[in-house]
Design an enzyme around this catalytic site. Sequence first.
Site, short mmCIF file in Angstrom:
data_model
loop_
_atom_site.label_atom_id
_atom_site.label_comp_id
_atom_site.label_asym_id
_atom_site.label_seq_id
_atom_site.Cartn_x
_atom_site.Cartn_y
_atom_site.Cartn_z
N ASP A 196 71.56 114.77 20.57
CA ASP A 196 72.22 115.48 19.12
C ASP A 196 70.91 115.21 18.31
OD1 ASP A 196 74.32 115.80 20.27
OD2 ASP A 196 75.52 114.12 19.35
N ASP A 200 72.89 110.96 25.07
CA ASP A 200 73.91 111.40 24.04
C ASP A 200 73.36 111.44 22.50
OD1 ASP A 200 76.18 112.32 22.99
OD2 ASP A 200 77.42 110.49 23.54
N ASP A 226 63.94 103.15 20.95
CA ASP A 226 63.80 103.34 19.50
C ASP A 226 62.59 103.98 19.07
OD1 ASP A 226 62.62 101.24 20.73
OD2 ASP A 226 63.06 99.66 19.39
N LYS A 285 65.37 100.69 27.42
CA LYS A 285 65.22 99.62 26.49
C LYS A 285 64.83 98.20 27.52
CE LYS A 285 65.43 97.77 22.20
NZ LYS A 285 64.39 97.99 21.56
N TYR A 292 79.50 104.45 29.45
CA TYR A 292 80.65 105.18 29.12
C TYR A 292 81.80 104.91 30.16
CZ TYR A 292 78.13 107.52 25.33
OH TYR A 292 77.55 107.93 24.06
#
Length: 362
Positions: A252, A248, A224, A191, A141
């Site tokens: 959620d 992020d 994942d 990851k 970001y």
Amino acid sequence: MQLNILVLPGDGIGPEVTREAIRVLEHVARKHQHTVRLTEGLLGGIAIHKTGQPLPEETEKLALEADATLMGAVGLPEFDNAPPEKRPERGLLGIRKLLGVYANLRPVVAYESLVASSPLKDELVRGTDMIIVRELTGGIYYGTPRGITTENGERTATNTMFYRESEIARVARMAFHLAQGRRKKVTSVDKSNVLENSQLWRDVVSGIGRQEFPDIALDHILVDNCAMQLVLNPRRFDIVVTENMFGDILSDEGAVLAGSIGMLPSASIGDRLPSGAWRGLYEPVHGSAPDLAGQNKANPLGAIGSVAALFTYSFGLDQEAKSVERAMEQVLASGRVTADLKPAGPPASTEQVGKAVCDAIG
């Protein structure tokens, strides 16, 4: 104590849920004989409308002068096609960077009275109690180079996932410190089978855990698989720590466990101030939901829960924070909640929920 707090209501339902959060904040302060000094500033879409900038200089000044900042929500669909620097979300990224709040703490708790509100089976959700620790001021970001350009006659887009070792280490330490006061387990999400960035992340987190926190159990999980385990076996998690974009998304997803994204508070904290308190930015996880704005229907409990976090981290007022949390539980158990929580009877309004929390505090 004197509590100097900047309030940034923002866009959409932000002003409505923030109004109830302030109602609870002032009620608790009066009960415990604290003095509250509130200042209000502009951030996001409303700031663009009034000043042309998503984060005006005046708001920056007010944020740096405050002990803590309480925010509503940022974002309006009318800016969806605006240049990145003119979008409301750029103001949110800017104030996080300005305040140096590098660790975002997002509690995900499945309250017994809301277990049935989750679309998942009750036996999967019941007993869920975790904190997702998201690195907040680095990663994709904020990384450069970034942007959309034209190359050989076609458009190309670039974003950069960048982390320094020190940025990873400080958020890892925050996660381990939190785990010491809970079930002494940290799960680090990355990851690393694909990304060099994640390979560095895993190496740094492992080193911090091994050298500085040998009493904390540490495991690693790919992002994942973590997304899948959050809905298959959420009780396995205590403290989850991860980089900015993964955090992020995963936090959620935690809304499914809590029953509604309107339930989730957050605290974004940085280094300690000279007073010993944490510099903090507090906000509900939900977005601005402009389709609900002005209807007195939005769930304010995420914003009110963020007030509890503000009491704890920025002022060390644990008793006051616990009084808010207990009152929220009582209101949830009473069934006097907004429509997103699927009450058995008529749904309560935003204002009614805020007043009910104050009544439960006494």
